[in-house]
Design a protein around this motif. Structure first.
Motif, PDB file in Angstrom:
ATOM      1  N   GLU A 154     -33.738 -19.612 -24.421  1.00  0.00           N
ATOM      2  CA  GLU A 154     -33.116 -20.260 -23.044  1.00  0.00           C
ATOM      3  C   GLU A 154     -32.063 -20.727 -22.817  1.00  0.00           C
ATOM      4  O   GLU A 154     -31.211 -20.168 -22.897  1.00  0.00           O
ATOM      5  CB  GLU A 154     -34.122 -21.767 -22.573  1.00  0.00           C
ATOM      6  N   LYS A 155     -31.514 -20.732 -24.229  1.00  0.00           N
ATOM      7  CA  LYS A 155     -30.500 -21.141 -24.907  1.00  0.00           C
ATOM      8  C   LYS A 155     -29.529 -19.632 -24.170  1.00  0.00           C
ATOM      9  O   LYS A 155     -28.266 -19.718 -23.935  1.00  0.00           O
ATOM     10  CB  LYS A 155     -30.067 -21.664 -26.269  1.00  0.00           C
ATOM     11  N   TRP A 156     -30.466 -18.789 -25.089  1.00  0.00           N
ATOM     12  CA  TRP A 156     -29.295 -17.905 -24.812  1.00  0.00           C
ATOM     13  C   TRP A 156     -29.099 -17.443 -23.497  1.00  0.00           C
ATOM     14  O   TRP A 156     -28.265 -16.946 -22.378  1.00  0.00           O
ATOM     15  CB  TRP A 156     -30.483 -16.564 -25.143  1.00  0.00           C
ATOM     16  N   LYS A 157     -30.458 -17.406 -22.489  1.00  0.00           N
ATOM     17  CA  LYS A 157     -30.170 -16.801 -21.480  1.00  0.00           C
ATOM     18  C   LYS A 157     -29.240 -17.820 -20.169  1.00  0.00           C
ATOM     19  O   LYS A 157     -28.419 -17.451 -19.314  1.00  0.00           O
ATOM     20  CB  LYS A 157     -31.528 -17.102 -20.481  1.00  0.00           C
ATOM     21  N   LYS A 158     -29.043 -19.382 -20.731  1.00  0.00           N
ATOM     22  CA  LYS A 158     -28.208 -20.236 -20.392  1.00  0.00           C
ATOM     23  C   LYS A 158     -26.988 -19.283 -19.938  1.00  0.00           C
ATOM     24  O   LYS A 158     -26.039 -19.643 -18.910  1.00  0.00           O
ATOM     25  CB  LYS A 158     -28.661 -21.721 -20.740  1.00  0.00           C
ATOM     26  N   ALA A 159     -26.431 -19.547 -21.626  1.00  0.00           N
ATOM     27  CA  ALA A 159     -25.223 -18.843 -22.289  1.00  0.00           C
ATOM     28  C   ALA A 159     -25.015 -17.664 -21.595  1.00  0.00           C
ATOM     29  O   ALA A 159     -24.181 -17.737 -21.038  1.00  0.00           O
ATOM     30  CB  ALA A 159     -25.214 -18.550 -23.429  1.00  0.00           C
ATOM     31  N   ASN A 160     -26.025 -16.558 -20.835  1.00  0.00           N
ATOM     32  CA  ASN A 160     -25.241 -15.851 -20.205  1.00  0.00           C
ATOM     33  C   ASN A 160     -25.580 -15.915 -18.481  1.00  0.00           C
ATOM     34  O   ASN A 160     -24.373 -15.255 -18.280  1.00  0.00           O
ATOM     35  CB  ASN A 160     -26.899 -14.461 -20.628  1.00  0.00           C
ATOM     36  N   ARG A 161     -26.002 -16.787 -18.361  1.00  0.00           N
ATOM     37  CA  ARG A 161     -25.730 -17.092 -16.703  1.00  0.00           C
ATOM     38  C   ARG A 161     -24.378 -17.686 -17.262  1.00  0.00           C
ATOM     39  O   ARG A 161     -23.337 -17.133 -15.602  1.00  0.00           O
ATOM     40  CB  ARG A 161     -27.213 -17.856 -16.431  1.00  0.00           C
ATOM     41  N   VAL A 162     -23.548 -18.763 -17.613  1.00  0.00           N
ATOM     42  CA  VAL A 162     -22.913 -19.033 -17.108  1.00  0.00           C
ATOM     43  C   VAL A 162     -21.737 -17.935 -17.512  1.00  0.00           C
ATOM     44  O   VAL A 162     -20.986 -18.616 -16.685  1.00  0.00           O
ATOM     45  CB  VAL A 162     -22.706 -20.144 -17.612  1.00  0.00           C
ATOM     46  N   ALA A 163     -21.695 -17.352 -18.921  1.00  0.00           N
ATOM     47  CA  ALA A 163     -20.687 -16.366 -18.989  1.00  0.00           C
ATOM     48  C   ALA A 163     -20.319 -15.771 -18.168  1.00  0.00           C
ATOM     49  O   ALA A 163     -19.528 -15.107 -17.513  1.00  0.00           O
ATOM     50  CB  ALA A 163     -20.918 -15.823 -20.210  1.00  0.00           C
ATOM     51  N   LEU A 164     -21.770 -15.033 -17.627  1.00  0.00           N
ATOM     52  CA  LEU A 164     -21.541 -13.654 -15.626  1.00  0.00           C
ATOM     53  C   LEU A 164     -20.908 -15.090 -14.810  1.00  0.00           C
ATOM     54  O   LEU A 164     -20.034 -14.172 -14.401  1.00  0.00           O
ATOM     55  CB  LEU A 164     -23.094 -13.364 -15.199  1.00  0.00           C
ATOM     56  N   MET A 165     -21.183 -15.778 -14.361  1.00  0.00           N
ATOM     57  CA  MET A 165     -20.155 -16.799 -12.916  1.00  0.00           C
ATOM     58  C   MET A 165     -19.062 -16.646 -13.619  1.00  0.00           C
ATOM     59  O   MET A 165     -18.053 -16.759 -12.619  1.00  0.00           O
ATOM     60  CB  MET A 165     -20.947 -17.295 -13.214  1.00  0.00           C
ATOM     61  N   ILE A 166     -18.249 -17.088 -15.261  1.00  0.00           N
ATOM     62  CA  ILE A 166     -17.012 -17.328 -15.744  1.00  0.00           C
ATOM     63  C   ILE A 166     -16.151 -16.007 -15.185  1.00  0.00           C
ATOM     64  O   ILE A 166     -15.281 -16.084 -14.072  1.00  0.00           O
ATOM     65  CB  ILE A 166     -16.731 -18.572 -16.614  1.00  0.00           C
ATOM     66  N   ILE A 167     -17.436 -15.168 -16.220  1.00  0.00           N
ATOM     67  CA  ILE A 167     -16.704 -14.807 -15.618  1.00  0.00           C
ATOM     68  C   ILE A 167     -16.027 -13.267 -14.769  1.00  0.00           C
ATOM     69  O   ILE A 167     -15.068 -12.658 -13.928  1.00  0.00           O
ATOM     70  CB  ILE A 167     -16.859 -12.667 -16.978  1.00  0.00           C
ATOM     71  N   LYS A 168     -17.115 -13.417 -13.856  1.00  0.00           N
ATOM     72  CA  LYS A 168     -17.135 -13.241 -12.153  1.00  0.00           C
ATOM     73  C   LYS A 168     -16.173 -13.804 -11.051  1.00  0.00           C
ATOM     74  O   LYS A 168     -15.199 -12.513 -10.791  1.00  0.00           O
ATOM     75  CB  LYS A 168     -18.220 -12.324 -11.834  1.00  0.00           C
ATOM     76  N   ARG A 169     -16.062 -15.331 -11.900  1.00  0.00           N
ATOM     77  CA  ARG A 169     -15.099 -15.872 -10.379  1.00  0.00           C
ATOM     78  C   ARG A 169     -13.884 -15.886 -10.839  1.00  0.00           C
ATOM     79  O   ARG A 169     -12.924 -15.821 -10.296  1.00  0.00           O
ATOM     80  CB  ARG A 169     -15.681 -17.523 -10.539  1.00  0.00           C
ATOM     81  N   SER A 170     -13.650 -15.076 -12.537  1.00  0.00           N
ATOM     82  CA  SER A 170     -12.238 -15.378 -13.298  1.00  0.00           C
ATOM     83  C   SER A 170     -11.222 -13.926 -11.922  1.00  0.00           C
ATOM     84  O   SER A 170     -10.494 -13.735 -12.958  1.00  0.00           O
ATOM     85  CB  SER A 170     -12.263 -15.351 -14.181  1.00  0.00           C
ATOM     86  N   MET A 171     -11.813 -13.041 -12.056  1.00  0.00           N
ATOM     87  CA  MET A 171     -11.581 -11.414 -11.442  1.00  0.00           C
ATOM     88  C   MET A 171     -11.212 -11.635  -9.994  1.00  0.00           C
ATOM     89  O   MET A 171     -11.602 -11.978  -8.788  1.00  0.00           O
ATOM     90  CB  MET A 171     -12.961 -10.757 -12.394  1.00  0.00           C
ATOM     91  N   THR A 172      -9.865 -11.054  -9.776  1.00  0.00           N
ATOM     92  CA  THR A 172      -9.726 -10.489  -8.332  1.00  0.00           C
ATOM     93  C   THR A 172     -11.068  -9.519  -7.426  1.00  0.00           C
ATOM     94  O   THR A 172     -11.758  -8.684  -8.191  1.00  0.00           O
ATOM     95  CB  THR A 172      -8.765 -10.330  -7.897  1.00  0.00           C
ATOM     96  N   ASP A 173     -10.650 -10.268  -6.019  1.00  0.00           N
ATOM     97  CA  ASP A 173     -11.966  -9.284  -4.976  1.00  0.00           C
ATOM     98  C   ASP A 173     -12.624  -7.647  -5.739  1.00  0.00           C
ATOM     99  O   ASP A 173     -12.961  -6.736  -5.474  1.00  0.00           O
ATOM    100  CB  ASP A 173     -12.041  -9.748  -4.063  1.00  0.00           C
ATOM    101  N   ALA A 174     -10.913  -7.539  -5.905  1.00  0.00           N
ATOM    102  CA  ALA A 174     -10.660  -5.870  -6.563  1.00  0.00           C
ATOM    103  C   ALA A 174     -11.028  -5.352  -7.606  1.00  0.00           C
ATOM    104  O   ALA A 174     -11.915  -4.076  -7.844  1.00  0.00           O
ATOM    105  CB  ALA A 174      -9.206  -4.979  -5.927  1.00  0.00           C
ATOM    106  N   VAL A 175     -10.673  -6.016  -8.169  1.00  0.00           N
ATOM    107  CA  VAL A 175     -10.959  -5.621  -9.719  1.00  0.00           C
ATOM    108  C   VAL A 175     -12.826  -5.633  -9.422  1.00  0.00           C
ATOM    109  O   VAL A 175     -13.641  -5.281 -10.917  1.00  0.00           O
ATOM    110  CB  VAL A 175     -10.134  -6.294 -11.273  1.00  0.00           C
ATOM    111  N   ARG A 176     -13.211  -6.644  -8.969  1.00  0.00           N
ATOM    112  CA  ARG A 176     -14.916  -7.185  -9.518  1.00  0.00           C
ATOM    113  C   ARG A 176     -14.999  -5.898  -8.752  1.00  0.00           C
ATOM    114  O   ARG A 176     -16.557  -5.679  -9.346  1.00  0.00           O
ATOM    115  CB  ARG A 176     -15.450  -8.660  -8.884  1.00  0.00           C
TER     116      ARG A 176
END
Length: 290
Positions: free
Chosen positions: A66-88
């Motif tokens: 569960e700890k890994w799943k939560k870390a994976n979900r949060v990391a994906l959100m932060i990584i994608k949210r910190s990219m411009t639409d064109a790059v993403r």
């Protein structure tokens, strides 16, 4: 990222990361690693997904998953949210944060040969122009050398010392001559310390020279405007006028009555005697008229 945010992991968010564009991948990845590390959400980037716990698995196994799943979900959100639409939009949409970050890195791969050429050109053409401090300038050269080392281009300390000295301006000529005349070689720490000391000496000499020049300046007779006058008076301390100066100044005056220099008409003795005679004549005229 602010200092207060670093002390309070709950306040960290994607806003602390500069958005990924087409030119700042290295800085962006450093920010992502720092933010996720402070939030303790970088587990998914450091470890692969653990096996899904089977029925009857221990609480420790379920907690780890569960700890890994939560870390994976949060990391994906932060990584994608910190990219411009064109790059993403140009990166495959993966569900694993570690694999997604690797896919982003592949989009930003650079030729090692090209990067080496850029760094070598920067190292050999940089010149210290006095902006900032010489310590900061030398550390920047050392940073470029470290990047070249990662690209398997090792540069000796002696090479960096000579490169740095050659890139310093003419004010450091005495220091350069001193180094070339001695047998001992400096390491990078000695180079920084000696250059900083020399820079302090050069700046002190400039200040002393400026002060000496200012004390010899006389006030101008006129100013372009009132603001220029205030600014000059504020920054320059003109020498005070002495009595000797006033005396010398009065010696340039010429009496309008006797035409002799050194005094004014109101202080002229001949003029005073002439006034007395005029007063006597005036009284005698009044007596005769009676």
């Amino acid at each position: 990222m602010s200092y207060s945010a670093a002390l309070n992991p709950s306040s960290i968010s994607h806003h602390a990361i500069v958005p990924l564009t087409g030119t700042n991948f290295k800085k962006w990845k450093e920010d992502v690693d720092i933010v996720l590390g402070i939030m303790d959400m970088d587990l998914a980037l450091r470890e692969d997904e653990p096996a899904r716990p089977a029925d009857g698995a221990s609480a420790t196994q379920r907690s780890k998953y569960e700890k890994w799943k939560k870390a994976n979900r949060v990391a994906l959100m932060i990584i994608k949210r910190s990219m411009t639409d064109a790059v993403r939009g140009g990166v495959p949409d993966l569900k694993d944060a570690k694999a997604y970050l690797a896919a982003v890195e592949e989009r930003f791969q650079r030729s090692e040969k090209a990067e080496t050429g850029v760094l070598m050109c920067e190292l050999t053409t940089m010149r210290y122009d006095g902006a900032g401090s010489v310590r900061e300038y030398i550390l920047k050269l050392i940073d470029i050398s470290s990047k070249l080392k990662e690209l398997e281009v090792s540069l000796s300390d002696a090479f960096l010392v000579h490169t740095t000295l050659n890139s310093l301006p003419a004010e450091f000529t005495t220091l350069k001559s001193s180094y070339n005349a001695q047998r001992e070689k400096w390491n990078l720490n000695e180079l920084i310390a000696i250059c900083v000391q020399e820079e302090d000496r050069i700046r002190r000499e400039k200040v002393d020279l400026t002060v000496n020049m200012i004390t010899k300046i006389n006030p101008p007779k006129s100013y372009p405007n009132e603001s220029a006058k205030k600014e000059l008076v504020k920054n320059v301390h003109f020498p005070k006028k002495t009595n000797d100066f006033k005396a010398n100044k009065t010696s340039n005056f010429k009496c309008f009555f006797c035409k002799r220099p050194g005094h004014m008409k109101k202080a002229c003795h001949k003029y005073k005697r002439w006034l007395e005679k005029q007063e006597v004549k005036g009284l005698s005229k009044k007596e005769n008229s009676k």
